[in-house]
Design an enzyme around this catalytic site. Sequence first.
Site, PDB file in Angstrom:
ATOM      1  N   LYS A 174      10.781  -3.774  -5.173  1.00  0.00           N
ATOM      2  CA  LYS A 174      10.717  -5.129  -4.844  1.00  0.00           C
ATOM      3  C   LYS A 174       9.347  -5.757  -5.446  1.00  0.00           C
ATOM      4  CE  LYS A 174       8.245  -7.255  -1.361  1.00  0.00           C
ATOM      5  NZ  LYS A 174       7.737  -8.444  -2.173  1.00  0.00           N
ATOM      6  N   GLY A 227      -1.046  -2.848  -3.988  1.00  0.00           N
ATOM      7  CA  GLY A 227      -1.443  -4.502  -3.302  1.00  0.00           C
ATOM      8  C   GLY A 227      -2.659  -4.090  -2.691  1.00  0.00           C
ATOM      9  N   THR A 229      -5.475  -3.507   0.465  1.00  0.00           N
ATOM     10  CA  THR A 229      -6.117  -2.233   1.119  1.00  0.00           C
ATOM     11  C   THR A 229      -5.276  -2.456   2.590  1.00  0.00           C
ATOM     12  OG1 THR A 229      -7.729  -1.896  -0.060  1.00  0.00           O
ATOM     13  CG2 THR A 229      -7.666  -1.016   2.225  1.00  0.00           C
ATOM     14  N   GLU A 249      -2.018   2.277  -4.353  1.00  0.00           N
ATOM     15  CA  GLU A 249      -2.949   2.051  -5.501  1.00  0.00           C
ATOM     16  C   GLU A 249      -3.627   0.631  -4.689  1.00  0.00           C
ATOM     17  OE1 GLU A 249      -4.229   3.330  -7.698  1.00  0.00           O
ATOM     18  OE2 GLU A 249      -2.381   5.079  -7.574  1.00  0.00           O
ATOM     19  N   CYS A 283      -7.361  -5.398 -10.215  1.00  0.00           N
ATOM     20  CA  CYS A 283      -8.057  -4.413  -9.152  1.00  0.00           C
ATOM     21  C   CYS A 283      -9.215  -3.584 -10.019  1.00  0.00           C
ATOM     22  CB  CYS A 283      -7.065  -3.650  -8.435  1.00  0.00           C
ATOM     23  SG  CYS A 283      -6.183  -2.814  -9.718  1.00  0.00           S
ATOM     24  N   GLU A 384     -13.504  -7.490  -0.951  1.00  0.00           N
ATOM     25  CA  GLU A 384     -12.742  -7.713  -2.346  1.00  0.00           C
ATOM     26  C   GLU A 384     -12.186  -9.003  -2.358  1.00  0.00           C
ATOM     27  OE1 GLU A 384      -8.617  -6.291  -3.099  1.00  0.00           O
ATOM     28  OE2 GLU A 384      -9.310  -5.691  -4.931  1.00  0.00           O
TER      29      GLU A 384
HETATM   30  O1  TXE Z   1      -1.277  -8.482  -1.185  1.00  0.00           O
HETATM   31  P1  TXE Z   1      -0.204  -7.819  -0.563  1.00  0.00           P
HETATM   32  P2  TXE Z   1      -1.649 -10.087  -1.197  1.00  0.00           P
HETATM   33  C1  TXE Z   1      -5.737  -7.400  -2.770  1.00  0.00           C
HETATM   34  C2  TXE Z   1      -6.591  -8.749  -2.969  1.00  0.00           C
HETATM   35  C3  TXE Z   1      -5.633  -9.879  -2.247  1.00  0.00           C
HETATM   36  C4  TXE Z   1      -5.222  -9.182  -1.295  1.00  0.00           C
HETATM   37  C5  TXE Z   1      -4.057  -9.672  -0.384  1.00  0.00           C
HETATM   38  O2  TXE Z   1      -7.859  -8.588  -2.610  1.00  0.00           O
HETATM   39  O3  TXE Z   1      -6.517 -10.807  -1.960  1.00  0.00           O
HETATM   40  O4  TXE Z   1      -5.042  -7.759  -1.763  1.00  0.00           O
HETATM   41  O5  TXE Z   1      -3.010  -9.961  -1.310  1.00  0.00           O
HETATM   42  C6  TXE Z   1       4.233  -6.462  -0.402  1.00  0.00           C
HETATM   43  N1  TXE Z   1       5.718  -3.872   3.761  1.00  0.00           N
HETATM   44  N2  TXE Z   1      -4.815  -7.322  -3.888  1.00  0.00           N
HETATM   45  O6  TXE Z   1      -1.499 -10.308   0.385  1.00  0.00           O
HETATM   46  O7  TXE Z   1       0.279  -8.492   0.664  1.00  0.00           O
HETATM   47  C7  TXE Z   1       4.031  -8.009  -0.851  1.00  0.00           C
HETATM   48  O8  TXE Z   1       5.321  -8.691  -0.459  1.00  0.00           O
HETATM   49  C8  TXE Z   1       5.949  -3.847   2.771  1.00  0.00           C
HETATM   50  C9  TXE Z   1      -5.032  -6.039  -4.641  1.00  0.00           C
HETATM   51  O9  TXE Z   1      -1.014 -11.109  -1.941  1.00  0.00           O
HETATM   52  O10 TXE Z   1      -0.668  -6.358  -0.465  1.00  0.00           O
HETATM   53  C10 TXE Z   1       3.906  -7.559  -2.240  1.00  0.00           C
HETATM   54  O11 TXE Z   1       5.220  -7.254  -3.006  1.00  0.00           O
HETATM   55  N3  TXE Z   1       5.671  -4.596   1.619  1.00  0.00           N
HETATM   56  C11 TXE Z   1      -4.098  -5.343  -5.538  1.00  0.00           C
HETATM   57  C12 TXE Z   1       2.851  -6.274  -2.276  1.00  0.00           C
HETATM   58  O12 TXE Z   1       3.207  -5.807  -0.939  1.00  0.00           O
HETATM   59  C13 TXE Z   1       4.524  -5.510   1.731  1.00  0.00           C
HETATM   60  C14 TXE Z   1      -3.139  -6.624  -6.254  1.00  0.00           C
HETATM   61  C15 TXE Z   1       1.437  -6.567  -2.431  1.00  0.00           C
HETATM   62  O13 TXE Z   1       1.152  -7.635  -1.762  1.00  0.00           O
HETATM   63  C16 TXE Z   1       4.234  -5.768   3.359  1.00  0.00           C
HETATM   64  C17 TXE Z   1      -2.951  -7.437  -5.207  1.00  0.00           C
HETATM   65  C18 TXE Z   1       4.831  -4.927   4.345  1.00  0.00           C
HETATM   66  N4  TXE Z   1       4.470  -5.012   5.375  1.00  0.00           N
HETATM   67  C19 TXE Z   1      -3.641  -7.865  -4.116  1.00  0.00           C
HETATM   68  N5  TXE Z   1       3.378  -6.844   3.204  1.00  0.00           N
HETATM   69  C20 TXE Z   1      -4.372  -4.595  -6.556  1.00  0.00           C
HETATM   70  N6  TXE Z   1      -4.451  -3.224  -5.855  1.00  0.00           N
HETATM   71  O14 TXE Z   1      -4.263  -4.628  -7.713  1.00  0.00           O
HETATM   72  C21 TXE Z   1       3.106  -7.008   1.907  1.00  0.00           C
HETATM   73  N7  TXE Z   1       4.276  -6.366   0.992  1.00  0.00           N
END
Ligand code: TXE
Length: 481
Positions: A174, A227, A229, A249, A283, A384
């Site tokens: 996904k 994604g 934390t 990650e 990140c 972050e």
């Molecule tokens: O990311 P999410 P968000 C950080 C950054 C950002 C914060 C939130 O600080 O402001 O995270 O970003 C999927 N079960 N990073 O909310 O939600 C979602 O659909 C399974 C750092 O946009 O973590 C997407 O495909 N999956 C980071 C993915 O998780 C779920 C890069 C990442 O989205 C889910 C991005 C669930 N319950 C944001 N909920 C990095 N490490 O590079 C969400 N997702």
Amino acid sequence: MQIIQNYINNQLQNPIDNQWIDNYNPSKGEVYGKIPNSNQKDVEQAVKAAKKAFPIWSNTSIEERSEMLIKIAQLIEQNFDEFVKAESQDNGKPITLAQKVDIPRAISNIKFFAKAITQYNSKSHESVHTNSINYTLRKPIGIVGCISPWNLPLYLFTWKIAPALAAGNCVVAKPSEVTPMTAYLLSKICIEAGLPAGVLNIIHGLGQTTGQAIVEHPQIKAISFTGGTKTGEHIARTAAPMFKKLSLELGGKNPNLIFADCDYEKMLSVTLKSSFANQGQICLCGSRIFVEESIYEKFKTDFIERTKKLKVGNPADENTNLGALVSQQHLDKVYEYIQNAPNQNAKILAGGNKVKVAGFENGYYLEPTVIEVNSNRCALNQEEIFGPVVTIMPFKTEKEALEMANDVRYGLSATVWTSDLNRTMRLSNELEAGIVWVNTWLNRDLRTPFGGMKDSGVGREGGFDALNFFTEPKNVCIQYD
Ligand code: TXE
């Protein structure tokens, strides 16, 4: 309207319950497409297809799998411009960045793991005194889930699916619902390449519906996630009772330590990149800049001057340095940190404002922002922000710099600027980070372990670490007469 479909069992199809979500173009702040909001039913269909495909795919020769991946990479290369345009439009990033980094790296990821699998090997241990030999088999896990974010969409999507497929797994993947377009284009490429049905399934939708259904599915035995934390924490909690293998990650709040003995000009231009590349939405960006006191004032003047010269604008314009942030929601989050800066005794030295780009008035633009802080403990230095916002602060001694660098919940990367070899050795030993860059930044060799310590995640990706994650080791012990 561009309609995106799920890719299941080698077919492009609408979501079973016909639920859709809007896809935005961040540079314009406009909806330009619809994407499925898939649920358990779609995931179930994908798992069924993957289950059927697994015995066949896992038994193909390494050469066959490798060639198939190379073919997919070549097809992306043949459609390079379409991918570049789509990535920039979907994410808001400058087209030049998609051209130089995102799409080339997605291609490299696939080619790298296509080759890596041909060199992957396992260990054997001979114990002469017991007349026995142990060897390790490395078996594909089965069906694995790959969930990726929006900041480097195809780059991080392929970083996961390529090793998973190379190792012989079938995948339910996904991409982020915020940037689904290049993963959709990839599904068309997979059909063209003749990837066997069910080997890769790409399902679109929200995290709490589609992502959650993938993590909860009992037959998906491993989850590779990049994604936030908070999301990682939630995924870990969901997956733990099912004993799923997890690679997480997560976020970072990376220190950039600048010493007076560094190559100043190189440091300045790379620091500009490590602060604002991809609108600071990487990140690995060095968002906490600590500068040795003796060069602090000079750095401050030069860095602000260079920051103010950066051009925020239409991502399709080749002269743009910073495009749009990925979404209204994300822009609001980042902007709130800036607005709260004065409450934290912090001073905005450059930027700090939203930008109205002519002809793109509803886009999510923000000036590159430099904030001077007087404590590493403030929220600006501890949380972050993930946008074009960096803090700067002086330090007196190496010890003090190290303490501040490590005084944070995250531990993804750190950058050190110095020409002192002894200092390099000391700091690279002591910094709490999965990656330490010295006199460079985002310099990546795909063979190296990639990932973070502390709240930045669990596990390592890249090279054989990724292939280790996507395989189950089995020890065989044979005794002979
Ligand atoms: O990311 P999410 P968000 C950080 C950054 C950002 C914060 C939130 O600080 O402001 O995270 O970003 C999927 N079960 N990073 O909310 O939600 C979602 O659909 C399974 C750092 O946009 O973590 C997407 O495909 N999956 C980071 C993915 O998780 C779920 C890069 C990442 O989205 C889910 C991005 C669930 N319950 C944001 N909920 C990095 N490490 O590079 C969400 N997702």
